[in-house]
Design an enzyme around this catalytic site. Structure first.
Site, PDB file in Angstrom:
ATOM      1  N   GLN A 171       1.857  -5.858  -3.152  1.00 56.15           N
ATOM      2  CA  GLN A 171       2.438  -6.175  -1.853  1.00 56.15           C
ATOM      3  C   GLN A 171       3.610  -5.349  -1.678  1.00 56.15           C
ATOM      4  O   GLN A 171       3.784  -4.466  -2.431  1.00 56.15           O
ATOM      5  CB  GLN A 171       2.660  -7.513  -1.481  1.00 56.15           C
ATOM      6  CG  GLN A 171       1.461  -8.422  -1.245  1.00 56.15           C
ATOM      7  CD  GLN A 171       0.679  -8.822  -2.739  1.00 56.15           C
ATOM      8  OE1 GLN A 171       1.301  -9.298  -3.576  1.00 56.15           O
ATOM      9  NE2 GLN A 171      -0.498  -8.481  -2.988  1.00 56.15           N
TER      10      GLN A 171
ATOM     11  N   LYS B 134       1.789   2.206  -5.107  1.00 54.74           N
ATOM     12  CA  LYS B 134       2.147   1.896  -6.417  1.00 54.74           C
ATOM     13  C   LYS B 134       1.369   1.968  -7.730  1.00 54.74           C
ATOM     14  O   LYS B 134       1.851   2.264  -8.535  1.00 54.74           O
ATOM     15  CB  LYS B 134       2.383   0.175  -6.391  1.00 54.74           C
ATOM     16  CG  LYS B 134       3.326  -0.127  -5.136  1.00 54.74           C
ATOM     17  CD  LYS B 134       3.503  -1.583  -4.888  1.00 54.74           C
ATOM     18  CE  LYS B 134       2.440  -2.234  -4.205  1.00 54.74           C
ATOM     19  NZ  LYS B 134       2.147  -2.022  -2.876  1.00 54.74           N
TER      20      LYS B 134
ATOM     21  N   GLY C  41      -4.602  -4.212  -3.859  1.00 52.48           N
ATOM     22  CA  GLY C  41      -5.618  -3.078  -4.135  1.00 52.48           C
ATOM     23  C   GLY C  41      -4.708  -2.003  -4.422  1.00 52.48           C
ATOM     24  O   GLY C  41      -4.150  -1.468  -3.451  1.00 52.48           O
TER      25      GLY C  41
ATOM     26  N   ASP D  29       0.802  -1.259  -0.082  1.00 54.72           N
ATOM     27  CA  ASP D  29      -0.098   0.059   0.073  1.00 54.72           C
ATOM     28  C   ASP D  29       0.793   1.236   0.107  1.00 54.72           C
ATOM     29  O   ASP D  29       0.463   2.204   0.743  1.00 54.72           O
ATOM     30  CB  ASP D  29      -1.008  -0.110   1.073  1.00 54.72           C
ATOM     31  CG  ASP D  29      -1.800  -1.282   1.066  1.00 54.72           C
ATOM     32  OD1 ASP D  29      -2.280  -1.681   0.189  1.00 54.72           O
ATOM     33  OD2 ASP D  29      -2.070  -1.696   2.351  1.00 54.72           O
TER      34      ASP D  29
HETATM   35  P1  GDP Z   1      -0.929   0.288  -3.652  1.00 58.49           P
HETATM   36  O1  GDP Z   1      -1.305  -1.154  -3.079  1.00 58.49           O
HETATM   37  O2  GDP Z   1       0.650   0.722  -3.419  1.00 58.49           O
HETATM   38  O3  GDP Z   1      -1.388   0.781  -4.858  1.00 58.49           O
HETATM   39  O4  GDP Z   1      -1.471   1.519  -2.505  1.00 58.49           O
HETATM   40  P2  GDP Z   1      -3.097   1.659  -2.080  1.00 58.49           P
HETATM   41  O5  GDP Z   1      -3.975   1.918  -3.156  1.00 58.49           O
HETATM   42  O6  GDP Z   1      -3.407   0.482  -1.369  1.00 58.49           O
HETATM   43  O7  GDP Z   1      -3.091   2.732  -0.854  1.00 58.49           O
HETATM   44  C1  GDP Z   1      -2.555   3.911  -1.037  1.00 58.49           C
HETATM   45  C2  GDP Z   1      -3.612   4.905  -0.801  1.00 58.49           C
HETATM   46  O8  GDP Z   1      -2.801   6.062  -0.820  1.00 58.49           O
HETATM   47  C3  GDP Z   1      -4.650   5.040  -2.001  1.00 58.49           C
HETATM   48  O9  GDP Z   1      -5.786   5.486  -1.218  1.00 58.49           O
HETATM   49  C4  GDP Z   1      -4.187   6.232  -2.694  1.00 58.49           C
HETATM   50  O10 GDP Z   1      -5.259   6.949  -3.120  1.00 58.49           O
HETATM   51  C5  GDP Z   1      -3.357   7.337  -1.647  1.00 58.49           C
HETATM   52  N1  GDP Z   1      -2.329   7.778  -1.948  1.00 58.49           N
HETATM   53  C6  GDP Z   1      -1.397   7.403  -3.109  1.00 58.49           C
HETATM   54  N2  GDP Z   1      -0.358   8.639  -2.978  1.00 58.49           N
HETATM   55  C7  GDP Z   1      -0.830   9.478  -1.912  1.00 58.49           C
HETATM   56  C8  GDP Z   1      -0.245  10.717  -1.601  1.00 58.49           C
HETATM   57  O11 GDP Z   1       0.767  11.043  -2.092  1.00 58.49           O
HETATM   58  N3  GDP Z   1      -1.032  11.409  -0.695  1.00 58.49           N
HETATM   59  C9  GDP Z   1      -2.001  10.894  -0.187  1.00 58.49           C
HETATM   60  N4  GDP Z   1      -2.895  11.647   0.833  1.00 58.49           N
HETATM   61  N5  GDP Z   1      -2.579   9.701  -0.694  1.00 58.49           N
HETATM   62  C10 GDP Z   1      -2.100   8.842  -1.592  1.00 58.49           C
HETATM   63  P1  IMO Z   2      -1.023  -4.231  -2.168  1.00 55.99           P
HETATM   64  O1  IMO Z   2      -0.451  -4.626  -3.588  1.00 55.99           O
HETATM   65  C1  IMO Z   2      -0.874  -4.826   1.782  1.00 55.99           C
HETATM   66  C2  IMO Z   2      -1.047  -8.794   3.553  1.00 55.99           C
HETATM   67  C3  IMO Z   2      -2.514  -9.102   4.270  1.00 55.99           C
HETATM   68  C4  IMO Z   2      -1.817 -10.279   5.298  1.00 55.99           C
HETATM   69  C5  IMO Z   2      -0.696 -10.972   4.355  1.00 55.99           C
HETATM   70  C6  IMO Z   2      -0.974 -11.923   3.949  1.00 55.99           C
HETATM   71  O2  IMO Z   2      -2.327  -3.566  -2.162  1.00 55.99           O
HETATM   72  O3  IMO Z   2       0.159  -3.525  -1.572  1.00 55.99           O
HETATM   73  P2  IMO Z   2      -2.541 -12.840   1.640  1.00 55.99           P
HETATM   74  O4  IMO Z   2      -3.977 -12.020   1.418  1.00 55.99           O
HETATM   75  O5  IMO Z   2      -1.523 -12.459   0.760  1.00 55.99           O
HETATM   76  O6  IMO Z   2      -2.607 -14.136   2.199  1.00 55.99           O
HETATM   77  O7  IMO Z   2      -2.192 -11.895   3.200  1.00 55.99           O
HETATM   78  O8  IMO Z   2      -0.035  -9.774   3.444  1.00 55.99           O
HETATM   79  N1  IMO Z   2      -1.251  -8.279   2.221  1.00 55.99           N
HETATM   80  C7  IMO Z   2      -1.018  -6.921   1.816  1.00 55.99           C
HETATM   81  N2  IMO Z   2      -1.149  -5.847   2.614  1.00 55.99           N
HETATM   82  N3  IMO Z   2      -1.231  -4.557   0.760  1.00 55.99           N
HETATM   83  C8  IMO Z   2      -1.327  -5.541  -0.159  1.00 55.99           C
HETATM   84  O9  IMO Z   2      -1.252  -5.542  -1.586  1.00 55.99           O
HETATM   85  C9  IMO Z   2      -1.190  -6.844   0.375  1.00 55.99           C
HETATM   86  N4  IMO Z   2      -1.647  -8.125   0.003  1.00 55.99           N
HETATM   87  C10 IMO Z   2      -1.499  -8.816   1.064  1.00 55.99           C
HETATM   88  O10 IMO Z   2      -3.043  -8.246   4.989  1.00 55.99           O
HETATM   89  O11 IMO Z   2      -1.359  -9.595   6.196  1.00 55.99           O
HETATM   90 MG    MG Z   3      -2.933  -1.708  -1.877  1.00 56.17          MG
END
Ligand code: GDP
Ligand code: IMO
Ligand code: MG
Length: 422
Positions: free
Chosen positions: A222, A16, A40, A13
């Site tokens: 991840q 990316k 996600g 998270d």
């Molecule tokens: P990913 O899994 O690495 O693609 O990240 P996620 O989408 O799960 O989580 C990142 C969250 O932070 C999302 O809700 C994005 O919309 C938000 N986000 C990404 N970059 C920024 C930033 O620079 N500032 C803020 N406030 N939110 C951001």
């Molecule tokens: P993105 O790509 C954050 C975490 C889960 C759990 C562990 C194992 O959005 O960064 P799994 O479902 O793979 O068996 O879960 O890994 N986890 C993540 N945490 N971002 C993710 O993906 C994750 N995908 C799995 O919360 O701790």
């Molecule tokens: Mg994510």
């Protein structure tokens, strides 16, 4: 041409999805190499937020090829839903989405197995997203998995039933009685739907593309600290989230890897269980969660929050061969008087600056403190508008890691991204 890589350096998270979307105009092909719908990836433009789980984050750009690589595990029900949502906003998936024939299918019973394993772990739960990721990769290693290419073969149903029967034997052992016949129905319908899309031998396609000088970006899911080999085992996911995963997950050789973009939040989060040395249990942690809207994009769970962990970050950079750093969510740190960074762990009286074998031990964190800033960054468009304290923080990260920060992100929207002149 070499393949560039973009991946997370923390516990997932890191942003990316947003950054891949920002970088896509520079590339011809975006390819996911591991993970599945546990991911996600959020991206925002024109005030609309999109969350992708399986589809690469370049899909909203016209004429860019998006590949789901062989290292990815696919749940057809989730993929169908993602495709339909992306088509609704005008993306052309029939043309721009290519699926590896060697990518593995997550079966309905994999989801049940995930649940059965988690329930049996009692207070040692991994906190899995319960999307069936672990059991699907287990079957790949056990050589009983179904690949997407199998759906076009005559013996698909036989293979499906054989693997399902194997899962049922495991359920019996666990005394697990839940079934999901409705999901199974949806699953088979989704497979039929997916047959209209393009399935390819992605390893050949990508190597040909590189030979023809097409610019390719591999998108990680991840984060490094969730890597099956190097993460905080057993609280990890079931794939190699590191650069090494690009070679097996797309079929490219190590000497074809070019730049490695490492993404890191300006602080740290983790969702699910497992060690998190810099986790904050006080109002500062609450504030980071509130200001950063730290709730999971896949499960909606609140993310655990803490200060940047330089010890873990340096480990991640080493494992991935990161050549360029991208710091996200800098805007979330606005308002703090000082910002803390973990630079060492004190374990049994000894201070270390590397990630120890057992992260699940009693660790006292050694912090350094830097001056914070009060400026709202979300409208900043240029480096010259950034407060000196943030520039100082980015320089500090550069000095401590030896890697330059190439971009800083100051908000969730595409446009809230600043390229840094060194
Ligand atoms: P990913 O899994 O690495 O693609 O990240 P996620 O989408 O799960 O989580 C990142 C969250 O932070 C999302 O809700 C994005 O919309 C938000 N986000 C990404 N970059 C920024 C930033 O620079 N500032 C803020 N406030 N939110 C951001
Ligand atoms: P993105 O790509 C954050 C975490 C889960 C759990 C562990 C194992 O959005 O960064 P799994 O479902 O793979 O068996 O879960 O890994 N986890 C993540 N945490 N971002 C993710 O993906 C994750 N995908 C799995 O919360 O701790
Ligand atoms: Mg994510």
């Amino acid at each position: 041409m070499k393949i560039d890589v973009l991946l997370g350096l923390q516990w997932g998270d890191e942003g990316k999805g947003k950054i891949v979307d920002v970088l896509t105009p520079k590339y011809d092909i975006i390819a996911r190499f591991q993970g599945g719908p546990n991911a996600g990836h959020t991206l925002e433009f024109n005030n609309i937020k999109h969350v992708l789980h399986t589809i690469p984050s370049g899909i909203f750009h016209e004429k860019k090829i998006n590949i789901i690589g062989n290292g990815v595990v696919i749940d057809p029900v989730i993929l169908k839903d993602e495709i339909e949502k992306a088509e609704k906003v005008g993306a052309d998936l029939k043309t721009n989405l290519l699926i590896s024939r060697k990518a593995e299918l997550i079966m309905p019973t994999h989801r049940l197995l995930d649940k059965a394993y988690e329930e049996s772990k009692k207070d040692q739960k991994i906190g899995s997203t319960l999307k069936g990721i672990g059991p699907a990769y287990t079957d790949k290693t056990a050589r009983i998995a179904l690949k997407t290419g199998d759906i076009f073969q005559n013996d698909f149903i036989e293979k499906y039933n054989a693997t399902k029967a194997h899962h049922e034997k495991i359920f019996k052992g666990y005394g697990f009685t839940e079934t999901n016949p409705e999901y199974e129905k949806e699953w088979f319908a989704a497979l039929e739907y997916l047959k209209a899309f393009k399935f390819i031998d992605s390893e050949i396609f990508i190597n040909e593309a590189l030979k023809n000088d097409l610019k390719t970006l591999a998108e990680g899911a991840q984060g490094t600290m969730l890597d099956i080999d190097f993460g905080s085992y057993p609280f990890v996911t079931s794939s190699n989230t590191t650069t090494a995963g690009v070679c097996t997950g797309l079929g490219v050789s190590p000497h074809k890897v070019g730049d490695v973009y490492g993404i890191c939040k300006a602080y740290c989060t983790r969702v699910g269980s497992g060690p998190f040395p810099t986790e904050l249990f006080d109002e500062t942690g609450e504030l980071l969660r509130k200001n950063g809207n730290e709730y999971g994009a896949t499960t909606g769970r609140p993310r655990r929050c803490g200060w940047l962990d330089m010890v873990a970050l340096r480990y991640s950079i080493m494992l991935n061969g990161v050549t360029k750093l991208i710091i996200t969510k800098a805007d979330v740190l606005s308002g703090f008087d000082t910002i803390k960074v973990a630079v060492g762990y004190k374990i049994n009286g000894e201070i270390i600056d590397y990630v120890p074998y057992d992260l699940n031990t009693d660790i006292e964190i050694i912090y350094e403190e830097l001056p914070g800033w009060k400026t709202d960054l979300t409208n900043c468009k240029k480096q010259k508008n950034l407060p000196a304290e943030l520039i100082n923080y980015l320089k500090y990260i550069h000095i401590k890691t030896g890697v330059k920060v190439k971009y800083v992100s100051v908000g969730p929207d595409r446009t809230q991204t600043i390229k840094l002149k060194q």
